[in-house]
Design a protein around this motif. Structure first.
Motif, PDB file in Angstrom:
ATOM      1  N   HIS A  62     -12.800  -9.450  -0.297  1.00 10.16           N
ATOM      2  CA  HIS A  62     -11.846  -8.411  -0.695  1.00 10.16           C
ATOM      3  C   HIS A  62     -10.522  -8.637   0.028  1.00 10.16           C
ATOM      4  O   HIS A  62     -10.442  -8.531   1.254  1.00 10.16           O
ATOM      5  CB  HIS A  62     -12.420  -7.037  -0.354  1.00 10.16           C
ATOM      6  CG  HIS A  62     -11.518  -5.900  -0.677  1.00 10.16           C
ATOM      7  ND1 HIS A  62     -10.969  -5.696  -1.921  1.00 10.16           N
ATOM      8  CD2 HIS A  62     -11.064  -4.865   0.095  1.00 10.16           C
ATOM      9  CE1 HIS A  62     -10.217  -4.607  -1.911  1.00 10.16           C
ATOM     10  NE2 HIS A  62     -10.261  -4.091  -0.701  1.00 10.16           N
ATOM     11  N   GLY A  63      -9.491  -8.980  -0.714  1.00 18.18           N
ATOM     12  CA  GLY A  63      -8.218  -9.350  -0.107  1.00 18.18           C
ATOM     13  C   GLY A  63      -7.176  -8.248  -0.130  1.00 18.18           C
ATOM     14  O   GLY A  63      -7.145  -7.414  -1.045  1.00 18.18           O
ATOM     15  N   LEU A  64      -6.340  -8.246   0.906  1.00 19.15           N
ATOM     16  CA  LEU A  64      -5.152  -7.384   0.946  1.00 19.15           C
ATOM     17  C   LEU A  64      -3.969  -8.230   0.515  1.00 19.15           C
ATOM     18  O   LEU A  64      -3.660  -9.252   1.139  1.00 19.15           O
ATOM     19  CB  LEU A  64      -4.930  -6.845   2.360  1.00 19.15           C
ATOM     20  CG  LEU A  64      -3.610  -6.104   2.628  1.00 19.15           C
ATOM     21  CD1 LEU A  64      -3.477  -4.886   1.713  1.00 19.15           C
ATOM     22  CD2 LEU A  64      -3.505  -5.677   4.083  1.00 19.15           C
ATOM     23  N   LYS A  65      -3.317  -7.830  -0.546  1.00 20.34           N
ATOM     24  CA  LYS A  65      -2.221  -8.618  -1.102  1.00 20.34           C
ATOM     25  C   LYS A  65      -0.970  -8.489  -0.222  1.00 20.34           C
ATOM     26  O   LYS A  65      -0.541  -7.381   0.078  1.00 20.34           O
ATOM     27  CB  LYS A  65      -1.935  -8.170  -2.532  1.00 20.34           C
ATOM     28  CG  LYS A  65      -3.130  -8.382  -3.466  1.00 20.34           C
ATOM     29  CD  LYS A  65      -2.954  -7.722  -4.813  1.00 20.34           C
ATOM     30  CE  LYS A  65      -4.168  -7.954  -5.699  1.00 20.34           C
ATOM     31  NZ  LYS A  65      -5.435  -7.485  -5.084  1.00 20.34           N
ATOM     32  N   ILE A  66      -0.408  -9.617   0.181  1.00 20.33           N
ATOM     33  CA  ILE A  66       0.756  -9.654   1.063  1.00 20.33           C
ATOM     34  C   ILE A  66       1.990 -10.060   0.260  1.00 20.33           C
ATOM     35  O   ILE A  66       2.022 -11.148  -0.317  1.00 20.33           O
ATOM     36  CB  ILE A  66       0.547 -10.665   2.210  1.00 20.33           C
ATOM     37  CG1 ILE A  66      -0.807 -10.457   2.899  1.00 20.33           C
ATOM     38  CG2 ILE A  66       1.699 -10.561   3.203  1.00 20.33           C
ATOM     39  CD1 ILE A  66      -0.994  -9.095   3.535  1.00 20.33           C
ATOM     40  N   PRO A  67       3.019  -9.207   0.199  1.00 17.75           N
ATOM     41  CA  PRO A  67       4.259  -9.582  -0.507  1.00 17.75           C
ATOM     42  C   PRO A  67       4.936 -10.768   0.196  1.00 17.75           C
ATOM     43  O   PRO A  67       5.064 -10.769   1.419  1.00 17.75           O
ATOM     44  CB  PRO A  67       5.127  -8.323  -0.403  1.00 17.75           C
ATOM     45  CG  PRO A  67       4.184  -7.220  -0.027  1.00 17.75           C
ATOM     46  CD  PRO A  67       3.083  -7.849   0.753  1.00 17.75           C
ATOM     47  N   VAL A  68       5.349 -11.759  -0.573  1.00 17.70           N
ATOM     48  CA  VAL A  68       5.980 -12.935   0.035  1.00 17.70           C
ATOM     49  C   VAL A  68       7.420 -13.134  -0.437  1.00 17.70           C
ATOM     50  O   VAL A  68       8.099 -14.046   0.021  1.00 17.70           O
ATOM     51  CB  VAL A  68       5.170 -14.216  -0.269  1.00 17.70           C
ATOM     52  CG1 VAL A  68       3.816 -14.151   0.402  1.00 17.70           C
ATOM     53  CG2 VAL A  68       5.017 -14.432  -1.765  1.00 17.70           C
ATOM     54  N   ARG A  75       6.465  -2.192   0.125  1.00 16.55           N
ATOM     55  CA  ARG A  75       5.549  -2.824  -0.826  1.00 16.55           C
ATOM     56  C   ARG A  75       4.152  -3.007  -0.251  1.00 16.55           C
ATOM     57  O   ARG A  75       3.146  -2.811  -0.942  1.00 16.55           O
ATOM     58  CB  ARG A  75       6.119  -4.171  -1.278  1.00 16.55           C
ATOM     59  CG  ARG A  75       7.306  -4.023  -2.223  1.00 16.55           C
ATOM     60  CD  ARG A  75       7.973  -5.343  -2.518  1.00 16.55           C
ATOM     61  NE  ARG A  75       7.059  -6.320  -3.118  1.00 16.55           N
ATOM     62  CZ  ARG A  75       7.402  -7.562  -3.414  1.00 16.55           C
ATOM     63  NH1 ARG A  75       8.646  -7.980  -3.168  1.00 16.55           N
ATOM     64  NH2 ARG A  75       6.522  -8.389  -3.952  1.00 16.55           N
ATOM     65  N   ILE A  76       4.064  -3.360   1.028  1.00 13.66           N
ATOM     66  CA  ILE A  76       2.742  -3.587   1.601  1.00 13.66           C
ATOM     67  C   ILE A  76       1.988  -2.271   1.791  1.00 13.66           C
ATOM     68  O   ILE A  76       0.752  -2.245   1.760  1.00 13.66           O
ATOM     69  CB  ILE A  76       2.822  -4.376   2.928  1.00 13.66           C
ATOM     70  CG1 ILE A  76       1.447  -4.996   3.234  1.00 13.66           C
ATOM     71  CG2 ILE A  76       3.287  -3.485   4.069  1.00 13.66           C
ATOM     72  CD1 ILE A  76       1.454  -5.959   4.394  1.00 13.66           C
ATOM     73  N   LYS A  77       2.702  -1.167   1.944  1.00 11.25           N
ATOM     74  CA  LYS A  77       2.022   0.125   2.052  1.00 11.25           C
ATOM     75  C   LYS A  77       1.294   0.464   0.747  1.00 11.25           C
ATOM     76  O   LYS A  77       0.210   1.055   0.760  1.00 11.25           O
ATOM     77  CB  LYS A  77       3.018   1.218   2.430  1.00 11.25           C
ATOM     78  CG  LYS A  77       3.385   1.206   3.923  1.00 11.25           C
ATOM     79  CD  LYS A  77       4.388   2.273   4.271  1.00 11.25           C
ATOM     80  CE  LYS A  77       4.541   2.423   5.781  1.00 11.25           C
ATOM     81  NZ  LYS A  77       4.878   1.182   6.474  1.00 11.25           N
ATOM     82  N   THR A  78       1.887   0.101  -0.377  1.00  8.49           N
ATOM     83  CA  THR A  78       1.209   0.287  -1.661  1.00  8.49           C
ATOM     84  C   THR A  78      -0.035  -0.592  -1.734  1.00  8.49           C
ATOM     85  O   THR A  78      -1.103  -0.144  -2.189  1.00  8.49           O
ATOM     86  CB  THR A  78       2.163  -0.075  -2.826  1.00  8.49           C
ATOM     87  OG1 THR A  78       3.322   0.737  -2.743  1.00  8.49           O
ATOM     88  CG2 THR A  78       1.484   0.133  -4.170  1.00  8.49           C
ATOM     89  N   CYS A  79       0.097  -1.828  -1.279  1.00 12.80           N
ATOM     90  CA  CYS A  79      -1.051  -2.743  -1.265  1.00 12.80           C
ATOM     91  C   CYS A  79      -2.153  -2.230  -0.333  1.00 12.80           C
ATOM     92  O   CYS A  79      -3.344  -2.403  -0.620  1.00 12.80           O
ATOM     93  CB  CYS A  79      -0.611  -4.138  -0.833  1.00 12.80           C
ATOM     94  SG  CYS A  79       0.591  -4.916  -1.931  1.00 12.80           S
ATOM     95  N   GLU A  80      -1.763  -1.599   0.776  1.00 14.14           N
ATOM     96  CA  GLU A  80      -2.756  -1.058   1.713  1.00 14.14           C
ATOM     97  C   GLU A  80      -3.599   0.026   1.064  1.00 14.14           C
ATOM     98  O   GLU A  80      -4.812   0.099   1.283  1.00 14.14           O
ATOM     99  CB  GLU A  80      -2.039  -0.502   2.953  1.00 14.14           C
ATOM    100  CG  GLU A  80      -1.444  -1.563   3.860  1.00 14.14           C
ATOM    101  CD  GLU A  80      -0.578  -0.987   4.959  1.00 14.14           C
ATOM    102  OE1 GLU A  80      -0.144  -1.757   5.833  1.00 14.14           O
ATOM    103  OE2 GLU A  80      -0.322   0.233   4.937  1.00 14.14           O
ATOM    104  N   GLN A  81      -2.983   0.875   0.262  1.00  8.59           N
ATOM    105  CA  GLN A  81      -3.722   1.934  -0.414  1.00  8.59           C
ATOM    106  C   GLN A  81      -4.744   1.358  -1.385  1.00  8.59           C
ATOM    107  O   GLN A  81      -5.884   1.834  -1.466  1.00  8.59           O
ATOM    108  CB  GLN A  81      -2.747   2.875  -1.149  1.00  8.59           C
ATOM    109  CG  GLN A  81      -1.849   3.683  -0.229  1.00  8.59           C
ATOM    110  CD  GLN A  81      -2.635   4.528   0.764  1.00  8.59           C
ATOM    111  OE1 GLN A  81      -3.647   5.146   0.418  1.00  8.59           O
ATOM    112  NE2 GLN A  81      -2.182   4.549   2.014  1.00  8.59           N
TER     113      GLN A  81
END
Length: 438
Positions: free
Chosen positions: A407-413, A424-430
């Motif tokens: 299960h991956g946490l998507k990291i904006p690059v 953006r990463i806060k949305t990915c964290e949720q």
């Protein structure tokens, strides 16, 4: 200045390192323990207690005609050569992900930047300063450091060893005083004085007070304990600490703090890398940062045993046998989940990783296991169902009740700035957390 940037968990041809050939020769195929002895600062310092970073791990490991990097990020220097190891999620600009990890886990000021070629030495120095509150708080959990100090007196209340030579010098003609010395257990010793000098040094920085406010209680205790502090004694205190390092294993946190304070107070631009310790820099364990970051996201629904702190230890067998520290154990006992934080890429999760999590699942009667890792691609979870049966009997088939999931946490690059990255990463964290709540 010659500068080379590489990414963690990557492989590069050896030719790429030709511009920093001298530095590469000094660090290639050397372990973290060796680099620490040569002057490189490794965080966290207790590498021997970590599972994902070990003393024999190498920064650059030779693999045929390539060098392979590991989970370590940071900065190294030798002479006029510099090597920056960025996170593999660093885009074309700055390494926002590394900065974000430092911010979330260590509460670093939001001015960490590995981008400027001209100011790498300043970046290194800032890293050391920003780590001071963490190391001070960690050491002070053991209380104020106390050791025997020999104090010299000249009065009529003799309690120690009479100093004949000093007595003749001070008390001729005799007026009733005796010169003597006595060993006393004291908080005001060379180590606490070193910490006090470091505090006063940081106070004079533009961001110093903001940095120290995080540990204001610890700072007050140090100031109250060092009544003999004199600014002009700094060099004397530095020399005393260089000769008398903390040796007792119980105070290893103070040893790390002592080393950090010495690096801060001895830092001079024109002296960096001079002398016997020509390699310098600071390295961060990406695996440790990632695990602590994941814990900050899911601590309300998962227990987090900590091998470094010795908290939450579990045993495999009766009789206190088989010490284990699963990364995460769900608080929901009805649907128990075991989760393992992995900083490495998804394709590198396998073999021993599978065996470890399955053993933990068996121990805690869990039907589901998770590998929690950072990812770039917008890919779906990979769920693996455990097999039953034997190939010899030609009855192998997937079970429908026991699985492990990557299960991956998507990291904006491709964020344009740090604020955009954070949003953006806060949305990915949720999205990441929602899949782990049952």
């Amino acid at each position: 200045m010659k500068l080379l940037r590489i990414k963690d968990n990557s492989q590069q041809k050896k030719d790429v390192f030709s511009q920093v050939a001298k530095l590469t020769g000094k660090i290639a195929d050397k372990t973290l323990e060796q680099l620490e002895r040569e002057g490189v600062f490794v965080f966290p310092e207790t590498v021997k207690d970590a599972e994902d970073i070990t003393q024999d791990q190498m920064i650059l490991q030779s693999v045929n005609d390539t060098y392979r990097s590991g989970n370590v990020m940071g900065f190294l220097g030798y002479g006029d050569e510099r090597l920056v190891i960025e996170s593999r999620f660093c885009g074309e600009g700055e390494d926002y992900f590394f900065q974000y990890l430092l911010d979330k886990v260590l509460d670093f000021p939001n001015i960490v930047d590995l981008d400027s070629d001209a100011n790498q030495d300043n970046r290194l120095f800032n890293f050391l300063l920003f780590l001071f509150p963490y190391y001070l708080k960690s050491a002070m959990r053991k209380g104020l450091f106390k050791k025997y100090i020999r104090h010299r007196y000249n009065d009529g209340y003799v309690k120690g060893t009479i100093d004949v030579a000093r007595h003749i010098e001070k008390n001729t003609p005799f007026v009733g005083n005796i010169a003597y010395s006595q060993r006393e257990f004291s908080y005001d010793n060379s180590l606490m004085e070193l910490v006090r000098h470091t505090i006063e040094f940081i106070k004079r920085k533009p961001y110093g007070n903001k940095l120290l406010i995080k540990v204001k209680d610890e700072v007050k205790l140090v100031i109250d304990a060092t009544s003999e502090y004199e600014p002009c004694d700094r060099q004397k205190i530095i020399e005393q600490n260089k000769k008398n390092t903390v040796r007792h294993a119980y105070f290893r946190e103070y040893l790390a703090l002592q080393r950090l304070c010495l690096l801060i107070l001895q830092h001079q631009k024109h002296q960096i890398g001079a002398g016997a310790r020509q390699i310098y820099g600071i390295l961060f364990d990406g695996a440790w940062l990632w695990e602590e970051y994941v814990n900050s996201l899911i601590e309300d629904v998962f227990y987090h045993p900590m091998n470094k702190g010795g908290k939450g230890a579990q045993r495999l067998f009766d009789g206190n046998v088989g010490l284990i520290y699963p990364d995460f154990i769900s608080r929901n006992s009805e649907m128990r989940i075991i989760a393992d934080a992995k900083y490495k890429p998804i394709d590198n999760i396998g073999n021993r990783d599978y065996l470890q999590v399955l053993a933990y699942m068996f121990r805690f009667d869990a039907k589901a296991g998770y590998y929690l890792y950072p990812e770039v691609e917008d890919s779906d979870d990979l769920k693996l169902w455990l097999n039953r049966g034997l190939t010899y009997e030609k009855n192998v088939m997937a079970r429908d009740d026991i699985s492990v999931t990557k299960h991956g946490l998507k990291i904006p690059v491709d964020a344009l700035n740090y604020n955009e990255f954070s949003a953006r990463i806060k949305t990915c964290e949720q999205e990441f957390k929602s899949a782990l709540i049952f």
